[in-house]
Write a protein that holds these residues in place. Structure first.
Motif, short mmCIF file in Angstrom:
data_model
loop_
_atom_site.label_atom_id
_atom_site.label_comp_id
_atom_site.label_asym_id
_atom_site.label_seq_id
_atom_site.Cartn_x
_atom_site.Cartn_y
_atom_site.Cartn_z
N ALA A 147 0.83 -1.20 0.00
CA ALA A 147 0.00 0.00 0.00
C ALA A 147 0.86 1.26 0.00
N LEU A 148 0.35 2.28 -0.67
CA LEU A 148 0.98 3.60 -0.65
C LEU A 148 0.43 4.46 0.48
N ILE A 149 -0.75 4.10 0.97
CA ILE A 149 -1.45 4.97 1.91
C ILE A 149 -1.81 4.21 3.18
N SER A 150 -2.02 4.95 4.25
CA SER A 150 -2.45 4.40 5.53
C SER A 150 -3.79 5.01 5.92
N TRP A 151 -4.61 4.21 6.57
CA TRP A 151 -5.86 4.73 7.11
C TRP A 151 -5.61 5.42 8.45
N PRO A 152 -6.28 6.54 8.70
CA PRO A 152 -6.16 7.16 10.03
C PRO A 152 -6.91 6.32 11.07
N GLY A 153 -6.44 6.39 12.30
CA GLY A 153 -7.16 5.75 13.40
C GLY A 153 -7.10 4.24 13.43
N GLU A 154 -6.04 3.66 12.87
CA GLU A 154 -5.93 2.20 12.90
C GLU A 154 -5.66 1.71 14.32
N GLU A 155 -6.17 0.53 14.64
CA GLU A 155 -6.13 0.01 16.00
C GLU A 155 -5.17 -1.16 16.18
N MET A 156 -4.62 -1.70 15.06
CA MET A 156 -3.73 -2.86 15.13
C MET A 156 -2.59 -2.70 14.14
N THR A 157 -1.51 -3.40 14.45
CA THR A 157 -0.43 -3.52 13.47
C THR A 157 -0.84 -4.56 12.43
N GLU A 158 -0.05 -4.66 11.35
CA GLU A 158 -0.36 -5.66 10.33
C GLU A 158 -0.27 -7.07 10.89
N GLY A 159 0.79 -7.33 11.68
CA GLY A 159 0.93 -8.66 12.25
C GLY A 159 -0.22 -9.03 13.17
N GLN A 160 -0.66 -8.11 14.02
CA GLN A 160 -1.78 -8.37 14.91
C GLN A 160 -3.07 -8.63 14.12
N PHE A 161 -3.26 -7.84 13.06
CA PHE A 161 -4.46 -7.97 12.24
C PHE A 161 -4.48 -9.36 11.58
N LEU A 162 -3.34 -9.78 11.02
CA LEU A 162 -3.26 -11.08 10.36
C LEU A 162 -3.42 -12.22 11.37
N TYR A 163 -2.84 -12.05 12.55
CA TYR A 163 -2.96 -13.10 13.56
C TYR A 163 -4.43 -13.30 13.95
N LEU A 165 -7.07 -12.47 12.30
CA LEU A 165 -7.83 -12.98 11.17
C LEU A 165 -7.70 -14.49 11.05
N ALA A 166 -6.48 -15.00 11.11
CA ALA A 166 -6.27 -16.44 11.01
C ALA A 166 -6.82 -17.17 12.22
N ASP A 167 -6.68 -16.57 13.39
CA ASP A 167 -7.14 -17.18 14.62
C ASP A 167 -8.66 -17.35 14.63
N ARG A 168 -9.38 -16.38 14.09
CA ARG A 168 -10.84 -16.39 14.16
C ARG A 168 -11.49 -17.17 13.03
N THR A 169 -10.79 -17.35 11.91
CA THR A 169 -11.42 -17.99 10.76
C THR A 169 -10.76 -19.29 10.34
N GLY A 170 -9.54 -19.53 10.77
CA GLY A 170 -8.80 -20.69 10.29
C GLY A 170 -8.26 -20.53 8.90
N VAL A 171 -8.39 -19.34 8.31
CA VAL A 171 -7.89 -19.13 6.96
C VAL A 171 -6.37 -19.21 6.96
N ARG A 172 -5.82 -19.71 5.85
CA ARG A 172 -4.38 -19.73 5.69
C ARG A 172 -3.90 -18.37 5.18
N LEU A 173 -2.61 -18.15 5.32
CA LEU A 173 -2.03 -16.87 4.93
C LEU A 173 -1.05 -17.06 3.77
N VAL A 300 -4.05 -21.98 15.57
CA VAL A 300 -4.92 -21.18 14.73
C VAL A 300 -6.04 -22.07 14.22
N GLY A 301 -7.26 -21.62 14.35
CA GLY A 301 -8.38 -22.42 13.85
C GLY A 301 -9.66 -21.65 13.97
N PRO A 302 -10.71 -22.10 13.29
CA PRO A 302 -11.97 -21.39 13.31
C PRO A 302 -12.50 -21.26 14.73
#
Length: 451
Positions: A147-163, A165-173, A300-302
């Motif tokens: 990405a070239l741009i960032s959203w204001p007011g973000e609440e998580m880092t990329e790593g936290q967001f991905l963790y 996401l995978a933790d709650r859905t079981g999706v692979r990365l 990690v799992g659904p």
């Protein structure tokens, strides 16, 4: 997770070279460019040799406010079935905005745009991924984007967001180390921290690609050699856990096959050296069990993260829809910059989107640059300033041609006639026919364009 090995992105321009390359264990193809009933012969031959083919989607928009489109999901599922793929992949991104949730016309970005790393956006993304998982016949993996741009007011880092996401859905990365480098340059995000925080045990495979830096901005071009900083991030990842697969992406400016083979060799050596260097340390090939700050053990799992999300909060979807529509409208239609965004960076992104749009239209309709000559690019950019894309690149090419014809352009009569013939031939529901009724319909369209 199935071991894939070393692969390369299959593209028609390098199909013959890919078939001849030694040591190619698997390939990835853009799902939207594959017709399941008429597979490219090169992919068929690769499949017959036992080479795994993975379809890589670019148009679902799982990070958008709307639920995934059923027709797009069905097409992706059909593609996976036709290719005998062990999994399919998509992106953590939004690609369109506005539409019914905002009571306005849908806008298409023609590009992967970042999702705000907020709890609202994560809830919606998780629900959209669950919908996709239910519709697909094989596992789904999702990719972090550049990405070239960032959203204001973000609440998580990329790593936290991905963790989460995978933790709650079981999706692979699908971890793109080139995108981690891009976000390091453009947004000041530390790739090592992202790798510290994300669940390496959820990685399906890894992308490696090249780009270039201009005026302090890194452009993830997929058209340049892989730089050393990207290989360094790959080494860091591989020292933590051996990725099931690593794939070289190249979409444009294709070099000679021997150069691609050298890049593949560098990728193999990077992974092997990282494995050798980490031999004897816990986690060289398997997860260490270190759950990281704030994580609970158990993998990690659904459903292993936050509680049941139900169907997602309708008001959260509406809020996200409005925010994404405001951003995309600014980028493609020149509306005011939404509050909190970097005006300069949005300008860079808007110009990049317009340039990409002009380039892709020239690819899907190569006759247009031929008819318009050197004027094509500037004429198209002028057109794009006030006419955002709403229905994809092929429709965009037709709309552009119709716009020129209605304006009496191009001024050269011969060029205008060729453009009119091209538009008439392609704007109908079927190819040209010699049947009298079809000729009459085409003639009628010509008359309409003269007025």
């Amino acid at each position: 997770m199935e071991r894939l090995g070393t692969g390369i992105g299959w593209r028609p321009e390098i199909a013959d070279a890919v078939e001849r390359m030694p040591g190619i264990d698997w390939v990835e193809t853009v799902a939207e460019n594959v017709c399941p009933g008429h597979l490219p012969e090169s992919l068929v031959r690769l499949r017959e040799r036992g080479v795994t083919v993975v379809p890589h989607g670019v148009s679902l928009g799982l990070g958008g406010a709307d639920r995934p489109d059923e027709a797009r999901l069905a097409a992706l599922a059909e593609c996976a079935g036709a290719l005998g793929s062990p999994l399919v992949t998509e992106h953590i991104a939004f690609v369109r905005a506005a539409g019914p949730l905002t009571a306005s016309r849908t806008l298409e970005a023609g590009h992967l745009l970042p999702v705000p790393r907020t709890r609202d956006a994560l809830d919606i993304l998780c629900e959209n991924i669950r919908i996709a998982q239910d519709a697909l016949p094989v596992p789904l993996a999702v990719e972090n984007i550049a990405a070239l741009i960032s959203w204001p007011g973000e609440e998580m880092t990329e790593g936290q967001f991905l963790y989460d996401l995978a933790d709650r859905t079981g999706v692979r990365l699908l971890i793109d180390v080139a995108n981690l480098h891009t976000n390091h340059v453009n947004r000041g995000e530390d790739p090592a921290r992202a790798l510290d925080e994300l669940p390496v045990e959820a990685i399906a495979y890894v992308h490696v690609a090249g780009g270039f830096e201009r005026d302090g901005v890194w452009h993830d071009s997929h058209a340049h050699p892989v730089p050393q900083p990207v290989l360094d991030i790959l080494a860091d990842l591989a020292s933590r856990a051996t990725p099931p697969g690593v794939l070289l992406e190249r979409d444009e400016n294709f070099p000679e096959p021997d150069e691609l083979e050298r890049e593949l060799s560098a990728i193999r050596q990077t992974v092997e050296k990282a494995r050798t260097g980490s031999a004897g340390h816990a986690g060289a090939d398997e997860p260490t069990g270190d759950t990281g700050p704030g994580r609970s053990a158990g993998g990690v799992g659904p459903g292993s993260g936050r509680g049941d999300d139900g169907d997602g909060d309708a008001s959260a979807r509406e809020r996200l829809a409005l925010a994404q529509a405001a951003l995309l409208s600014c980028l493609v239609a020149g509306t005011p910059v939404p509050e909190g965004f970097d005006r300069v960076r949005l300008g860079v992104q808007a110009r990049a989107l317009a340039a990409k749009r002009a380039g892709v239209v020239a690819k899907v309709a190569p006759e247009l640059p031929v008819i318009l000559g050197e004027a094509y690019r500037q004429v198209f950019l002028d057109y794009a300033q006030s006419r955002p894309m709403t229905r994809g690149y092929r429709r965009d090419a037709l709309d552009f041609a119709e716009h020129l014809l209605r304006a009496g352009l191009p001024e050269d009569a011969g060029a205008r006639r060729r453009l009119r013939d091209w538009w008439v031939e392609r704007s109908g529901p079927t190819p040209p026919s010699r049947h009298p009724a079809a000729r009459l319909a085409r003639a009628t369209r010509r008359v309409l364009l003269r007025h």
